[in-house]
Design an enzyme around this catalytic site. Structure first.
Site, PDB file in Angstrom:
ATOM      1  N   HIS A  47     -16.503  34.357 -13.549  1.00 27.30           N
ATOM      2  CA  HIS A  47     -16.674  33.963 -14.016  1.00 27.30           C
ATOM      3  C   HIS A  47     -16.480  34.730 -15.782  1.00 27.30           C
ATOM      4  CE1 HIS A  47     -17.755  30.592 -12.324  1.00 27.30           C
ATOM      5  NE2 HIS A  47     -18.232  31.618 -11.073  1.00 27.30           N
TER       6      HIS A  47
ATOM      7  N   ASN B 214     -20.792  24.814 -10.166  1.00 27.59           N
ATOM      8  CA  ASN B 214     -19.829  25.049 -10.000  1.00 27.59           C
ATOM      9  C   ASN B 214     -19.855  23.188 -10.627  1.00 27.59           C
ATOM     10  OD1 ASN B 214     -18.368  27.386 -10.160  1.00 27.59           O
ATOM     11  ND2 ASN B 214     -18.420  26.667  -8.167  1.00 27.59           N
TER      12      ASN B 214
ATOM     13  N   TYR C 290     -24.973  38.524  -6.409  1.00 28.12           N
ATOM     14  CA  TYR C 290     -25.127  38.290  -7.581  1.00 28.12           C
ATOM     15  C   TYR C 290     -26.338  39.764  -8.012  1.00 28.12           C
ATOM     16  CZ  TYR C 290     -22.013  34.192  -7.743  1.00 28.12           C
ATOM     17  OH  TYR C 290     -21.322  33.343  -7.337  1.00 28.12           O
TER      18      TYR C 290
END
Length: 485
Positions: free
Chosen positions: A56, A129, A339
């Site tokens: 990303h 997404n 993350y």
């Protein structure tokens, strides 16, 4: 030419006397190391880029708000969802997955769809997404999968052999591969695509009762996609096409919006539903669990500074608020760690303090120090817990809701090995023209693969999803249907 009323200063606030000429020994030099302003400018310039995201990397973002349009307090105690008409500020980042920071916006790739809600109970991140499913269902496979989407370490070129070898050996990817190779694989703009939380999450109400849920952001602009030839042309003419489109739409007041809906599943249904509801390669049928409206998201303000707001924005599915909990989804469980850890590496241990990530509410904890700690660092207050000094204390009512677990600690797969039913259902839902383009896209993507074994293995998966699907791909590649299927 008007004169500025403000002095140019160094990073330590001293006025700069000359910003056009280096300090030199005589008019011809050499340059002097005592020119500390020059040294500071060059040293800072060398460090202006933080490491790009591993995935990303390329994306755009905008500010906006979320407004509740339906009362769902019987399902969740999340305060930002507590009242019809309630508005919550938010920031959204859209992105491609595989490409580098300078890659083109119009490649065939899933799009990241991440939303940061600045709620009165702290930030809530919904990191999804533009597809309701994913290629894999266990985080332990994620580094290998992403490696296949990156560059060959020897040639530094994209490697279709690795892509299709991995997919053909990971049949759970078939549903997402079919979605990716369909028309939806290249959205026309960020504004013209749906968004999904993809994973299963848990909502808990004020009485402690829970339900499993899935998030769906439905674009109010309508779904539009790009034909492959148009996308290829745009990739060379304007590789920032999607970022530019989002920025321009908001600048002229054409504010993009999405309706947020959820599917709600009673907790007990998870034990009997025909697909494992925590398997992110599967969807829940909307006939079984219809969409229920929650609210509306509107984007109405562009960032003032791309780096400060879009590049430093840090999202994690582990950024939760009371009333919203996680599920046993194995892919989600891995993301809860990965993350936050990526942001600590990329932006720093104190990334949550940056303005774009900082909650709108006061933060009270015992975390101290670390690089770039730029507030009072807790001052002289208590720096441990428990303490008898009146420091912040836990709120038991905000604990995550419990759910029962059982079994032996071991490495196990999901019970279901049916990787084909939903991919086949998706294929059969497509129109004649959509099927034709799907097959053309797959054949075009697989032709560069050097190994016929890889191609045949993947054809077998298509055939198991739907015989026509497999036959048409095989014909396009000039290969037979594998004997074993």
């Amino acid at each position: 030419m008007s004169k500025s009323n403000e002095n140019l200063t160094t990073s330590w606030g001293a006025p700069v006397g000359d910003n056009q000429n280096s300090m030199t020994a005589g008019s011809r030099g050499p340059t002097l190391i005592q020119d500390v302003h020059l040294l500071e400018k060059l040293a800072h310039f060398n460090r202006e880029r933080v490491p790009e995201r591993v995935v990303h990397a390329k994306g755009g973002g905008a500010h906006g708000y979320f407004e509740v349009t339906n009362d769902l307090t019987k399902y969740t105690k999340a305060k930002f969802l507590s009242e019809v008409g309630k508005q919550t500020p938010l920031f959204v980042r859209f992105s491609t997955v595989a490409g580098e920071l300078g890659s083109a916006d119009t490649v065939r790739d899933p799009r990241g769809f991440s939303v940061k809600f600045y709620t009165e109970d702290g930030n809530y991140d919904l990191v999804g997404n533009n597809t309701p499913v994913f290629f894999i269902r266990d985080a332990i496979k994620f580094p290998d999968f992403i490696h296949t989407q990156k560059r060959n370490p020897k040639t530094h070129l994209k490697n279709p052999n690795a892509v299709w070898d991995f997919w053909s050996l990971s049949p759970e990817s078939l549903h997402q591969v079919t979605t990716l190779m369909s028309d939806r694989g290249i959205p026309a703009t960020f504004r013209h695509m749906h968004g999904y939380g993809s994973h299963t999450f848990k909502w808990t109400n004020a009485d402690g009762d829970g339900v499993w849920i899935k998030y769906h952001f439905k674009t109010e602009q309508g779904v539009k996609n790009l034909a492959t030839d148009v996308a290829d042309r745009l990739a060379s003419e304007n590789p920032d096409y999607h970022i530019e489109d989002l920025y321009n739409a908001i600048e002229k007041g054409d504010y993009p919006s999405w309706k947020l809906c959820v599917q709600i599943m009673p907790l007990e249904d998870a034990d009997t539903y025909r697909f494992d509801p925590f398997d992110v390669t599967k969807v829940w049928s909307q006939k079984d669990y219809p969409l229920i409206e929650v609210g509306r998201m509107v984007l109405n303000k562009n960032p003032e500074n791309y780096f400060a707001e879009v590049e430093q924005a840090a999202f994690s599915p582990g950024t939760l608020v009371p009333g919203i909990d996680v599920s046993p989804d194995k892919m989600l469980q891995g993301r809860l760690f990965a993350y936050h850890d990526a942001h600590r590496y990329r932006v720093g241990a104190n990334h949550q303090m940056l303005p774009i990530n900082r909650p709108k509410v006061e933060v009270n904890n015992y975390q101290r120090d670390g690089q770039m700690r730029f507030d009072s660092n807790g001052g002289g207050s208590a720096y441990y817990e428990p303490n008898s000094l009146g420091g912040p204390a836990e709120a038991p009512e905000s604990k995550q809701a419990a759910y029962s677990v059982s079994g032996v600690a071991e490495s196990v797969a999901y019970d279901s090995e049916d990787h084909y039913t939903q991919a086949g259902d998706l294929y059969r839902l497509l129109s004649k023209e959509e099927k034709m383009r799907l097959v053309e896209n797959i054949v075009g993507a697989m032709k560069p693969v050097e190994s016929d074994d890889i191609k045949l293995r993947q054809i077998g998966h298509f055939y198991k999803a739907d015989p026509e699907y497999g036959k048409r791909v095989a014909e396009g590649l000039g290969l037979p249907i594998p004997q074993e299927v």
